[in-house]
Design a protein around this motif. Structure first.
Motif, PDB file in Angstrom:
ATOM      1  N   LEU A   1     -63.253 -83.426   7.719  1.00 33.40           N
ATOM      2  CA  LEU A   1     -62.534 -84.447   8.427  1.00 33.40           C
ATOM      3  C   LEU A   1     -63.507 -85.602   8.687  1.00 33.40           C
ATOM      4  O   LEU A   1     -62.793 -86.703   8.295  1.00 33.40           O
ATOM      5  CB  LEU A   1     -61.732 -83.517   9.512  1.00 33.40           C
ATOM      6  CG  LEU A   1     -60.629 -82.585   9.195  1.00 33.40           C
ATOM      7  CD1 LEU A   1     -60.274 -82.144  10.397  1.00 33.40           C
ATOM      8  CD2 LEU A   1     -59.502 -83.634   8.448  1.00 33.40           C
ATOM      9  N   ALA A   2     -64.676 -85.277   9.037  1.00 34.40           N
ATOM     10  CA  ALA A   2     -65.548 -86.501   9.531  1.00 34.40           C
ATOM     11  C   ALA A   2     -65.791 -87.155   8.317  1.00 34.40           C
ATOM     12  O   ALA A   2     -65.900 -88.676   8.378  1.00 34.40           O
ATOM     13  CB  ALA A   2     -66.616 -85.741   9.958  1.00 34.40           C
TER      14      ALA A   2
ATOM     15  N   ASN B   1     -62.872 -89.399   7.831  1.00 31.39           N
ATOM     16  CA  ASN B   1     -62.737 -90.582   8.451  1.00 31.39           C
ATOM     17  C   ASN B   1     -63.691 -91.445   8.003  1.00 31.39           C
ATOM     18  O   ASN B   1     -63.237 -92.806   8.254  1.00 31.39           O
ATOM     19  CB  ASN B   1     -63.024 -89.810   9.758  1.00 31.39           C
ATOM     20  CG  ASN B   1     -62.138 -89.019  10.532  1.00 31.39           C
ATOM     21  OD1 ASN B   1     -60.722 -89.040  10.053  1.00 31.39           O
ATOM     22  ND2 ASN B   1     -62.161 -88.392  11.172  1.00 31.39           N
ATOM     23  N   ARG B   2     -64.831 -91.057   7.754  1.00 36.23           N
ATOM     24  CA  ARG B   2     -65.831 -92.331   7.197  1.00 36.23           C
ATOM     25  C   ARG B   2     -65.345 -93.106   6.005  1.00 36.23           C
ATOM     26  O   ARG B   2     -65.334 -94.244   5.963  1.00 36.23           O
ATOM     27  CB  ARG B   2     -67.268 -91.535   7.107  1.00 36.23           C
ATOM     28  CG  ARG B   2     -67.939 -91.101   8.226  1.00 36.23           C
ATOM     29  CD  ARG B   2     -69.550 -90.741   7.924  1.00 36.23           C
ATOM     30  NE  ARG B   2     -69.548 -89.696   6.988  1.00 36.23           N
ATOM     31  CZ  ARG B   2     -69.590 -88.502   7.223  1.00 36.23           C
ATOM     32  NH1 ARG B   2     -69.646 -88.171   8.588  1.00 36.23           N
ATOM     33  NH2 ARG B   2     -69.769 -87.605   6.405  1.00 36.23           N
TER      34      ARG B   2
ATOM     35  N   ALA C   1     -62.280 -93.410   5.089  1.00 33.95           N
ATOM     36  CA  ALA C   1     -61.073 -93.794   5.580  1.00 33.95           C
ATOM     37  C   ALA C   1     -61.588 -95.451   6.184  1.00 33.95           C
ATOM     38  O   ALA C   1     -60.875 -96.357   5.851  1.00 33.95           O
ATOM     39  CB  ALA C   1     -60.187 -93.237   6.676  1.00 33.95           C
ATOM     40  N   ARG C   2     -62.549 -95.188   7.301  1.00 29.24           N
ATOM     41  CA  ARG C   2     -62.970 -96.422   7.664  1.00 29.24           C
ATOM     42  C   ARG C   2     -63.475 -97.298   6.765  1.00 29.24           C
ATOM     43  O   ARG C   2     -63.487 -98.719   6.708  1.00 29.24           O
ATOM     44  CB  ARG C   2     -64.242 -96.301   8.754  1.00 29.24           C
ATOM     45  CG  ARG C   2     -63.490 -95.547  10.059  1.00 29.24           C
ATOM     46  CD  ARG C   2     -64.592 -95.584  11.172  1.00 29.24           C
ATOM     47  NE  ARG C   2     -65.724 -94.924  10.741  1.00 29.24           N
ATOM     48  CZ  ARG C   2     -65.854 -93.583  11.041  1.00 29.24           C
ATOM     49  NH1 ARG C   2     -65.069 -92.878  11.740  1.00 29.24           N
ATOM     50  NH2 ARG C   2     -66.843 -92.781  10.858  1.00 29.24           N
TER      51      ARG C   2
END
Length: 431
Positions: A349-350, A353-354, A356-357
């Motif tokens: 997930l982390a 998230n990276r 996605a950013r």
């Protein structure tokens, strides 16, 4: 008109159950022989046929199918047959005594070879001698007992609150039978029959209970091996360095082994508990009183039989406890695997998230470039329009018109993008 509602289908059967297997009355003096045979279900019909042949040879009506007990007089021989859950018991009684102790047992009055041809396997057999004595007679001396039991250790007591004496050595003699010497001080015929039946049942139930002992001994090495393996596996789980999949496979094999052992021995261990309780009940029904210098039957059983039953119970408890420990260890390993998966999921997930950013930043960059390109394109259209108007005679400066249109176009395009984002957000919220 009937006074009661209709009977329950099992009412009569259950009412007769308390009268099942009554003791045969015995006259004094008498000789008796008893044989207990473990009969497999597929041997039941052969057993009935063999018993029916004996009855037919003596002109006696054979037992009907479905009966669990039967008694008949075959000349001087009295026969009693009882079918139990796992075994059948045969009692043979003849009046009178033989010249020498146990020299002409009741079983000797059967047709030659009939007893040996019975289906099943012998689990217990005994001869009994029922003789009369005076109401105040003391126990026989050592020499008299040696005539019946040789040099074996003899166990004996007063039974029936002093109405009789019983002696045995709990040994299998050369003819394959055990021996009981019963001295009548004042038994009734029914009481003598009950006492003899209890003595035979004590030994037959005792032997049936001990069938679980070899099973327990056979399971002990397997239990010890699984306990050692489980301890090592638990240590590997605590170390957090092992292969979880390999540990899970080992644990599964252990669970299969212990559950297989439980399934194979559970019936035998349960039967041991039931038979042991019957032994204790029958001993209590003897109402023993001690004779000087001799162990009672109850004392003998408590020293020899009770530890064996305790061994079986201990093995059963160890197997149950080991099964629970394997299940608990499996839960611990599953928890460890779940925690590892949660960590992997968190890391994934982390990483998402990276990504996605990064995608958002790239999208914003692309949007900025797209806005510039759209403004440039639209400004070009405004320039073409201004030039067309100027060529048509309108007093307009195309360059000035393009320059003034750029801020206006930029604001309009930004507003349009903002509105489009809001619509997308509302659509996502609907899901």
């Amino acid at each position: 008109m009937p006074l009661l509602p209709r009977d329950h289908p099992e009412r009569l059967t259950l009412a007769e159950e308390v009268h099942a297997r009554p003791a045969e009355p015995l006259d004094v003096p008498s000789r008796a022989s008893y044989v207990a045979l473990v009969i497999e279900p597929e041997q039941r019909e052969r057993e009935l046929a063999h018993l029916a042949a004996l009855c037919t040879a003596h002109g006696v009506e054979a037992p009907a199918a479905g009966l669990t007990q039967f008694s008949a007089a075959l000349g001087p021989l009295r026969l009693k047959w009882e079918r139990h859950g796992e075994f059948s018991g045969y009692t043979f009684v003849v009046p009178g005594l033989s010249p020498r102790p146990f020299s002409e047992p009741a079983a000797g009055f059967l047709p030659p070879g009939w007893l040996a041809a019975l289906p099943g396997t012998t689990v217990y057999a005994a001869h009994a001698k029922l003789a009369s004595t005076s109401s105040r007679a003391e126990a026989p001396d050592a020499a008299s007992l040696a005539e019946h039991f040789g040099s074996n250790l003899v166990v004996g007591s007063e039974i029936g609150d002093g109405a009789g004496l019983v002696f045995t050595d709990f040994r299998i003699h050369g003819d394959g039978f055990g021996r009981f010497l019963i001295l009548d001080r004042g038994f009734t015929a029914r009481q003598a029959g009950r006492m003899l039946q209890r003595l035979f049942e004590i030994e037959s139930y005792h032997m049936m209970a001990l069938l679980a002992l070899p099973v327990a001994r056979g399971q002990s090495p397997c239990i010890q091996a699984i306990e050692a393996s489980l301890a090592a596996l638990t240590g590997a789980i605590a170390a957090e360095g092992g292969d979880d999949e390999a540990l899970q496979q080992q644990l599964t094999r252990m669970a299969v082994e212990i559950e297989s052992g439980l399934a194979a021995s559970q019936f035998r261990f349960g039967a041991c508990r039931a038979y042991a309780e019957l032994v204790r009940t029958r001993i209590a029904e003897l109402r023993e009183q001690r004779l000087p210098g001799l162990q009672t039957i109850g004392e003998f059983m408590s020293r020899r039989f009770t530890p064996a039953v305790a061994t079986v119970a201990s093995v059963e408890q160890r197997m149950q406890a080991l099964s629970e420990r394997v299940a608990q260890t499996g839960s611990l390993l599953s928890t460890r695997v779940e925690i590892a998966r949660e960590r992997q999921n968190q890391a994934l997930l982390a990483s998402m998230n990276r990504r996605a950013r990064l995608q958002l930043r790239l999208q914003q960059t692309v949007e900025g470039l797209s806005v510039a390109a759209i403004v440039y394109y639209c400004a070009g259209l405004v320039g073409y329009l201004a030039k067309a108007l100027k060529a048509g005679g309108v007093a307009i400066n195309p360059d000035l018109a393009v320059g003034l249109s750029i801020p206006i176009l930029l604001v309009l395009i930004l507003l349009a993008l903002k509105r489009a984002r809001r619509r997308h957000d509302e659509a996502d919220n609907d899901y």
